[in-house]
Design an enzyme around this catalytic site. Sequence first.
Site, PDB file in Angstrom:
ATOM      1  N   ASP A 145       6.680   4.298   5.110  1.00  0.00           N
ATOM      2  CA  ASP A 145       5.304   4.584   4.692  1.00  0.00           C
ATOM      3  C   ASP A 145       4.571   5.237   5.857  1.00  0.00           C
ATOM      4  O   ASP A 145       3.861   4.587   6.611  1.00  0.00           O
ATOM      5  CB  ASP A 145       4.620   3.280   4.281  1.00  0.00           C
ATOM      6  CG  ASP A 145       3.414   3.544   3.413  1.00  0.00           C
ATOM      7  OD1 ASP A 145       3.171   4.719   3.082  1.00  0.00           O
ATOM      8  OD2 ASP A 145       2.707   2.577   3.068  1.00  0.00           O
ATOM      9  N   CYS A 179     -35.103  -4.675  -9.579  1.00  0.00           N
ATOM     10  CA  CYS A 179     -34.267  -5.745  -9.001  1.00  0.00           C
ATOM     11  C   CYS A 179     -33.902  -5.387  -7.559  1.00  0.00           C
ATOM     12  O   CYS A 179     -33.360  -4.306  -7.297  1.00  0.00           O
ATOM     13  CB  CYS A 179     -32.997  -5.909  -9.826  1.00  0.00           C
ATOM     14  SG  CYS A 179     -31.765  -6.959  -9.025  1.00  0.00           S
ATOM     15  N   CYS A 181     -27.963  -5.821 -15.176  1.00  0.00           N
ATOM     16  CA  CYS A 181     -29.305  -6.328 -14.905  1.00  0.00           C
ATOM     17  C   CYS A 181     -30.221  -5.154 -15.236  1.00  0.00           C
ATOM     18  O   CYS A 181     -30.081  -4.074 -14.653  1.00  0.00           O
ATOM     19  CB  CYS A 181     -29.439  -6.701 -13.424  1.00  0.00           C
ATOM     20  SG  CYS A 181     -31.148  -6.846 -12.901  1.00  0.00           S
ATOM     21  N   LYS A 201      12.157   3.843   2.320  1.00  0.00           N
ATOM     22  CA  LYS A 201      11.087   4.842   2.165  1.00  0.00           C
ATOM     23  C   LYS A 201       9.981   4.454   3.137  1.00  0.00           C
ATOM     24  O   LYS A 201       9.224   3.506   2.912  1.00  0.00           O
ATOM     25  CB  LYS A 201      10.580   4.873   0.724  1.00  0.00           C
ATOM     26  CG  LYS A 201       9.528   5.928   0.497  1.00  0.00           C
ATOM     27  CD  LYS A 201       9.385   6.201  -0.986  1.00  0.00           C
ATOM     28  CE  LYS A 201       8.096   6.881  -1.383  1.00  0.00           C
ATOM     29  NZ  LYS A 201       7.329   7.567  -0.397  1.00  0.00           N
ATOM     30  N   CYS A 233     -29.660 -12.570 -13.671  1.00  0.00           N
ATOM     31  CA  CYS A 233     -29.241 -11.816 -12.489  1.00  0.00           C
ATOM     32  C   CYS A 233     -29.321 -12.718 -11.257  1.00  0.00           C
ATOM     33  O   CYS A 233     -30.354 -13.333 -11.011  1.00  0.00           O
ATOM     34  CB  CYS A 233     -30.146 -10.591 -12.319  1.00  0.00           C
ATOM     35  SG  CYS A 233     -29.925  -9.790 -10.724  1.00  0.00           S
ATOM     36  N   TYR A 270      15.262  12.079   8.347  1.00  0.00           N
ATOM     37  CA  TYR A 270      16.135  11.739   7.220  1.00  0.00           C
ATOM     38  C   TYR A 270      16.655  12.933   6.417  1.00  0.00           C
ATOM     39  O   TYR A 270      17.331  12.765   5.423  1.00  0.00           O
ATOM     40  CB  TYR A 270      15.425  10.780   6.265  1.00  0.00           C
ATOM     41  CG  TYR A 270      13.987  11.148   5.952  1.00  0.00           C
ATOM     42  CD1 TYR A 270      13.671  12.309   5.268  1.00  0.00           C
ATOM     43  CD2 TYR A 270      12.951  10.318   6.353  1.00  0.00           C
ATOM     44  CE1 TYR A 270      12.363  12.643   4.992  1.00  0.00           C
ATOM     45  CE2 TYR A 270      11.631  10.645   6.079  1.00  0.00           C
ATOM     46  CZ  TYR A 270      11.350  11.799   5.397  1.00  0.00           C
ATOM     47  OH  TYR A 270      10.054  12.129   5.134  1.00  0.00           O
ATOM     48  N   CYS A 329     -32.408 -11.128  -8.895  1.00  0.00           N
ATOM     49  CA  CYS A 329     -33.827 -11.122  -9.279  1.00  0.00           C
ATOM     50  C   CYS A 329     -34.156 -12.166 -10.348  1.00  0.00           C
ATOM     51  O   CYS A 329     -35.323 -12.393 -10.649  1.00  0.00           O
ATOM     52  CB  CYS A 329     -34.246  -9.727  -9.757  1.00  0.00           C
ATOM     53  SG  CYS A 329     -33.570  -9.298 -11.371  1.00  0.00           S
ATOM     54  N   LYS A 366       9.671   3.013  -6.008  1.00  0.00           N
ATOM     55  CA  LYS A 366       8.472   2.483  -5.339  1.00  0.00           C
ATOM     56  C   LYS A 366       8.348   0.997  -5.626  1.00  0.00           C
ATOM     57  O   LYS A 366       8.400   0.581  -6.791  1.00  0.00           O
ATOM     58  CB  LYS A 366       7.222   3.199  -5.886  1.00  0.00           C
ATOM     59  CG  LYS A 366       7.186   4.679  -5.575  1.00  0.00           C
ATOM     60  CD  LYS A 366       6.321   4.961  -4.386  1.00  0.00           C
ATOM     61  CE  LYS A 366       5.062   5.608  -4.824  1.00  0.00           C
ATOM     62  NZ  LYS A 366       4.166   6.067  -3.923  1.00  0.00           N
ATOM     63  N   GLU A 376      18.073   4.961   1.422  1.00  0.00           N
ATOM     64  CA  GLU A 376      17.298   4.939   2.673  1.00  0.00           C
ATOM     65  C   GLU A 376      15.991   4.204   2.429  1.00  0.00           C
ATOM     66  O   GLU A 376      15.469   4.218   1.317  1.00  0.00           O
ATOM     67  CB  GLU A 376      16.970   6.383   3.100  1.00  0.00           C
ATOM     68  CG  GLU A 376      18.212   7.216   3.310  1.00  0.00           C
ATOM     69  CD  GLU A 376      17.881   8.668   3.659  1.00  0.00           C
ATOM     70  OE1 GLU A 376      16.691   9.011   3.781  1.00  0.00           O
ATOM     71  OE2 GLU A 376      18.830   9.452   3.804  1.00  0.00           O
TER      72      GLU A 376
HETATM   73  S1  IVH Z   1      13.534  12.583   1.446  1.00  0.00           S
HETATM   74  C1  IVH Z   1      13.648  16.550  -0.651  1.00  0.00           C
HETATM   75  N1  IVH Z   1      13.701  10.242   2.605  1.00  0.00           N
HETATM   76  O1  IVH Z   1       8.347   9.999   0.866  1.00  0.00           O
HETATM   77  C2  IVH Z   1      13.605  15.167  -0.138  1.00  0.00           C
HETATM   78  N2  IVH Z   1      11.555  11.037   2.035  1.00  0.00           N
HETATM   79  O2  IVH Z   1       7.343  10.274  -1.855  1.00  0.00           O
HETATM   80  C3  IVH Z   1      12.498  14.960   0.793  1.00  0.00           C
HETATM   81  N3  IVH Z   1       9.725   9.536   2.708  1.00  0.00           N
HETATM   82  O3  IVH Z   1       7.824  13.466   0.960  1.00  0.00           O
HETATM   83  C4  IVH Z   1      12.155  13.587   1.097  1.00  0.00           C
HETATM   84  N4  IVH Z   1      10.985   7.994   3.637  1.00  0.00           N
HETATM   85  O4  IVH Z   1       7.312  12.028   3.117  1.00  0.00           O
HETATM   86  C5  IVH Z   1      12.878  11.168   2.082  1.00  0.00           C
HETATM   87  N5  IVH Z   1      14.017   8.227   3.683  1.00  0.00           N
HETATM   88  C6  IVH Z   1      13.215   9.134   3.165  1.00  0.00           C
HETATM   89  C7  IVH Z   1      11.810   8.957   3.158  1.00  0.00           C
HETATM   90  C8  IVH Z   1      11.001   9.936   2.577  1.00  0.00           C
HETATM   91  C9  IVH Z   1       9.737   8.368   3.360  1.00  0.00           C
HETATM   92  C10 IVH Z   1       8.507  10.206   2.241  1.00  0.00           C
HETATM   93  C11 IVH Z   1       8.511  11.697   2.449  1.00  0.00           C
HETATM   94  C12 IVH Z   1       8.484  12.267   1.059  1.00  0.00           C
HETATM   95  C13 IVH Z   1       7.800  11.151   0.304  1.00  0.00           C
HETATM   96  C14 IVH Z   1       8.052  11.243  -1.167  1.00  0.00           C
END
Ligand code: IVH
Length: 676
Positions: free
Chosen positions: A121, A435, A430, A119, A412, A229, A415, A318, A117
């Site tokens: 933000d 200054c 400095c 992630k 600097c 999710y 000054c 990440k 999935e």
């Molecule tokens: S699953 C127990 N799925 O990322 C599993 N989290 O760094 C719970 N997040 O706390 C999280 N997209 O706030 C899950 N597709 C996704 C996500 C996701 C963003 C966030 C969520 C989580 C954090 C962890």
Amino acid sequence: MAVPPEIEERVGDLRAEIDEHNRRYHVDDDPTISDAEYDALVRELRDLETEFPELITPDSPTQRVGAPVSTQFSEIRHRVPMMSLDNAFTFDELLDWGRRLERRLGSEGEAVGYVCELKIDGFAISLTYENGKYVRAATRGDGRVGEDMTANVGTIEAVPKKLAGKKAPSLLEVRGEVFMPIAAFEALNKRQADAGDRLFANPRNSAAGSVRQKDPSITASRELAMWTYQLGAVENGPSFKTHTETLDWMRGLGLPVNPEIRQLATLDEVYEYCRHWQEQRHDLPYEIDGVVIKVDDLRLRDELGATSHAPRWAIAYKFPPEERTTKLKEIMVSIGRTGKATPFAVLEPVFVGGSTVQMATLHNQDQVNAKDVRPGDTVIVRKAGDVIPEVVKPVLAERPKGLRAWKFPTKCPVCGGPLVRLEGESDTFCTNVDCPGQRWARICHFTSRGAMDIEGLGERTVSQFLEHNLIHDPGDIYSLDWDGVRALEGFGEISITNLQKSIEASKQRPLANLLVGLGIRHAGGTVSRLLAQAFGDLDALMAASEEEIAAVDGIGSIIARSVHEFFANPRNLEVIEKLRAAGLNFTGPERSTLPQTLAGLSIVVTGTLEGFSRDIIEETIKAHGGKAPGSVSKKTTAVVVGEGPGAAKLTKAQELGVPILDEEQFVKLLETGDLP
Ligand code: IVH
């Protein structure tokens, strides 16, 4: 092996620093470091704790999930805890996780089956439905107890108020991410800029800031969206074999489930998915910061279980900080409040990590030398979605012929005094305490939001006042020659009155803010709060020995020495005496010696006041003996109304007949304790 004292100290410092950043991120929505820098701090702490397990404490940030629950919103206990995820920062780490897991499940060589999935933000929220009806929304909080956001999240169009289909379970907790699409974020920041309001750092912060509003009509105006999710508690619902089935069911109920989610059989495919989205992340209309990989088979998930804070069956890959190339126009040196000379790159503007970057730090002389970046180079710039961008290296293939290496200046730039670098130190200073560059930085720091928060006394005005010799140090702010100010360009009677008001209001700031403002090395927000709490007033802290300061929980020997040395310096004492003479509050809220004019009173504030920021107003009320709850009730003595008040609070106050005060009336109330 006994733990070396410097390790113990470092662990204490790391914890304080991480707690501070957690607060800034989760409670203030105002982070000051990048996610990558934050992750590096947590990693260092985790590594030290692994090496010296005797240092682990239950309240260490490594043992907790997310943010402390703030007192502004009421609490909601999650039926099933909201866990966090472990991170993989490289493909190798990700594949290691997968291989470990496959070994553990005894299916080496066999496909485990994953769901990948995006992630998102954003800001994690748990929705609760009872018999198909939306009844609650809560933040993650500490994982067990979150904050009530029912009304606010209810304004988000993507969140169904009624589930589709006939067979809704009697109870359903569903977790997801509230986010702000990029276009909505840009439009919001434009509106903020037009109104002269503070800009949001990135879409994540603006989503969090928009959800954590006391007034749902503000949330409603912010164009938020949500992807769900994961399930929490379910009562009287169907049973599932896989996560994929769960997601399909959620879709059928009308819950928003991201269309890019894929069911993938092998780690190779997982790797391809991650690589694809790392490259293509900007094709999406919302921000993602990685990929979440989950084991699909729910029985296998049970077998794998969880650690204290995260499931073993999922991991977050990440993305690395973003990088772009641009032209380095010039290298300049800025002078900080301690005299530290920091080189920085002036760049052709480039869009990276969610915003346009024109400057990037080069840290110090060694870094410039090591990177060998030269004015005229094409350089790689890195930014991790947030605050301080960095120059990574030059693109040597594009270096024009004859480009000369940059030399750190010996004088600097402000000054003209010598710039000195001591043996064994990486920083250059400095050393001229007079200054103007240092003075400027010290005064700007004093007036800044986290310190004395003097609105109207920003960087440009401080420069103007310094140039015209109206101020030399922070103490002079309180005895300004107003005729001198009147003679300056841009100062009419209205701006003078406003500035006078905010200077006057700043006298009431709590001790911790004053300590931050003094600019003691190593004493940021957390340390200052600890000192204010431990000593209660400035004189007690000034009279304390280095050992007494070091005895405060959370204060290490380096900080203690720095604080003690600060108060031994006659120049600093001179400033402090000016502040005392001006009548500044030298006490913390816990042991306030301010007149307790608000004792027994309960004051609710809504909207923005000129003389007090949101952070400061509550502290001020408490320092005068009052209570500052977040909502209006029968017990409220008065509601103070500033610019842009929340409709809910105002209506409630009117309904209950609670007196409504403007800022001027509030300041009078602070002084006299009498309601007008
Ligand atoms: S699953 C127990 N799925 O990322 C599993 N989290 O760094 C719970 N997040 O706390 C999280 N997209 O706030 C899950 N597709 C996704 C996500 C996701 C963003 C966030 C969520 C989580 C954090 C962890």
